[in-house]
Motif scaffolding. Structure first.
Motif, mmCIF file in Angstrom:
data_model
loop_
_atom_site.group_PDB
_atom_site.id
_atom_site.type_symbol
_atom_site.label_atom_id
_atom_site.label_comp_id
_atom_site.label_asym_id
_atom_site.label_seq_id
_atom_site.Cartn_x
_atom_site.Cartn_y
_atom_site.Cartn_z
ATOM 1 N N ALA A 132 0.837 -1.198 0.000
ATOM 2 C CA ALA A 132 0.000 0.000 0.000
ATOM 3 C C ALA A 132 0.877 1.255 0.000
ATOM 4 O O ALA A 132 0.615 2.211 -0.750
ATOM 5 C CB ALA A 132 -0.930 -0.003 1.206
ATOM 6 N N GLU A 133 1.939 1.253 0.814
ATOM 7 C CA GLU A 133 2.828 2.413 0.900
ATOM 8 C C GLU A 133 3.663 2.597 -0.372
ATOM 9 O O GLU A 133 3.780 3.704 -0.884
ATOM 10 C CB GLU A 133 3.788 2.259 2.091
ATOM 11 C CG GLU A 133 3.126 2.341 3.442
ATOM 12 C CD GLU A 133 4.071 1.981 4.586
ATOM 13 O OE1 GLU A 133 5.292 1.783 4.345
ATOM 14 O OE2 GLU A 133 3.594 1.885 5.735
ATOM 15 N N GLU A 134 4.268 1.517 -0.863
ATOM 16 C CA GLU A 134 5.213 1.601 -1.980
ATOM 17 C C GLU A 134 4.559 1.697 -3.347
ATOM 18 O O GLU A 134 5.073 2.370 -4.235
ATOM 19 C CB GLU A 134 6.135 0.376 -2.000
ATOM 20 C CG GLU A 134 7.165 0.358 -0.917
ATOM 21 C CD GLU A 134 8.147 -0.804 -1.088
ATOM 22 O OE1 GLU A 134 8.077 -1.535 -2.101
ATOM 23 O OE2 GLU A 134 8.984 -0.956 -0.193
ATOM 24 N N LEU A 135 3.447 0.976 -3.533
ATOM 25 C CA LEU A 135 2.842 0.878 -4.862
ATOM 26 C C LEU A 135 1.433 1.440 -4.943
ATOM 27 O O LEU A 135 0.885 1.561 -6.033
ATOM 28 C CB LEU A 135 2.810 -0.586 -5.318
ATOM 29 C CG LEU A 135 4.153 -1.301 -5.428
ATOM 30 C CD1 LEU A 135 3.937 -2.768 -5.768
ATOM 31 C CD2 LEU A 135 5.048 -0.627 -6.455
ATOM 32 N N GLY A 136 0.804 1.724 -3.797
ATOM 33 C CA GLY A 136 -0.560 2.242 -3.798
ATOM 34 C C GLY A 136 -1.589 1.195 -4.183
ATOM 35 O O GLY A 136 -2.640 1.523 -4.719
ATOM 36 N N ARG A 159 5.806 4.804 -6.000
ATOM 37 C CA ARG A 159 5.800 5.827 -4.956
ATOM 38 C C ARG A 159 7.136 5.956 -4.239
ATOM 39 O O ARG A 159 7.492 7.027 -3.769
ATOM 40 C CB ARG A 159 4.699 5.537 -3.934
ATOM 41 C CG ARG A 159 3.318 5.651 -4.517
ATOM 42 C CD ARG A 159 2.270 5.435 -3.466
ATOM 43 N NE ARG A 159 0.945 5.695 -4.011
ATOM 44 C CZ ARG A 159 -0.166 5.579 -3.315
ATOM 45 N NH1 ARG A 159 -0.118 5.211 -2.038
ATOM 46 N NH2 ARG A 159 -1.324 5.840 -3.877
ATOM 47 N N HIS A 160 7.875 4.846 -4.092
ATOM 48 C CA HIS A 160 9.157 4.852 -3.382
ATOM 49 C C HIS A 160 10.249 4.245 -4.255
ATOM 50 O O HIS A 160 11.247 3.741 -3.733
ATOM 51 C CB HIS A 160 9.049 4.063 -2.070
ATOM 52 C CG HIS A 160 8.113 4.679 -1.087
ATOM 53 N ND1 HIS A 160 8.499 5.067 0.160
ATOM 54 C CD2 HIS A 160 6.795 4.999 -1.163
ATOM 55 C CE1 HIS A 160 7.461 5.588 0.811
ATOM 56 N NE2 HIS A 160 6.414 5.548 0.023
ATOM 57 N N ALA A 161 10.067 4.284 -5.562
ATOM 58 C CA ALA A 161 11.025 3.698 -6.495
ATOM 59 C C ALA A 161 11.236 4.650 -7.663
ATOM 60 O O ALA A 161 10.414 5.530 -7.922
ATOM 61 C CB ALA A 161 10.504 2.354 -7.003
ATOM 62 N N SER A 162 12.340 4.461 -8.368
ATOM 63 C CA SER A 162 12.619 5.273 -9.554
ATOM 64 C C SER A 162 11.750 4.853 -10.731
ATOM 65 O O SER A 162 11.368 5.679 -11.547
ATOM 66 C CB SER A 162 14.087 5.147 -9.964
ATOM 67 O OG SER A 162 14.921 5.630 -8.953
ATOM 68 N N ALA A 163 11.471 3.551 -10.825
ATOM 69 C CA ALA A 163 10.707 3.024 -11.958
ATOM 70 C C ALA A 163 10.146 1.657 -11.602
ATOM 71 O O ALA A 163 10.597 1.011 -10.659
ATOM 72 C CB ALA A 163 11.610 2.917 -13.190
ATOM 73 N N LEU A 164 9.158 1.246 -12.389
ATOM 74 C CA LEU A 164 8.583 -0.100 -12.304
ATOM 75 C C LEU A 164 8.667 -0.717 -13.685
ATOM 76 O O LEU A 164 8.606 -0.002 -14.691
ATOM 77 C CB LEU A 164 7.105 -0.049 -11.899
ATOM 78 C CG LEU A 164 6.725 0.591 -10.571
ATOM 79 C CD1 LEU A 164 5.205 0.606 -10.425
ATOM 80 C CD2 LEU A 164 7.359 -0.144 -9.408
#
Length: 142
Positions: A60-64, A104-109
């Protein structure tokens, strides 16, 4: 017998698998340890938190996205020295979630097939998990 390890770091991660059999990986942002490396989404298990609850919170925090604990299937773990501590990484698979993953907490997916993951530069603890995923998906289009 003591190994010189001052503590165990329990971390959870997930291989989110889409309808095409691809797995979501995220790139660690600048300024963080191992910046630029690709990893499975997840994070640390807090004190008094069970691994599955930690993983749903982290996603939930990192990817929503919202993932129900019943959708998390444990498939592998990795054990890796991390300086004075020792990392135990639990990997789950999930094929169901609500929402669209966003970095949300990464440069890219990116979505990749397990067979393509060897081309990515990943943290040492994630590398053996790629082989576990490839075995899991052997014989499928993943």
């Amino acid at each position: 017998m003591s190994s010189g390890v001052s503590g165990l770091l329990l971390v959870v991660a997930v291989a989110l698998v889409d309808a095409e059999g691809r797995v979501l990986v995220q790139q660690r942002p600048p300024g963080k340890p191992m910046a630029g490396l690709w990893e499975f989404p997840g994070g640390k298990v807090e004190p008094d938190e069970v691994p599955e609850a930690a993983l749903t919170r982290e996603l939930a925090e990192e990817l929503g996205i919202a993932v129900e604990t019943r959708a998390l299937i444990p498939i592998a773990f990795a054990s890796e020295g991390l300086g004075a501590r020792h990392l135990l990484l639990l990997l789950y698979v999930a094929r169901e979630w609500a929402g669209t993953p966003e970095p949300r907490h990464a440069s890219a997916l990116q979505w990749v097939r397990p067979t393509e993951m060897r081309a990515l530069t990943m943290p040492p603890a994630d590398v053996p998990l790629v082989d576990a995923l490839k075995r899991l998906f052997a014989g499928t289009k993943a």
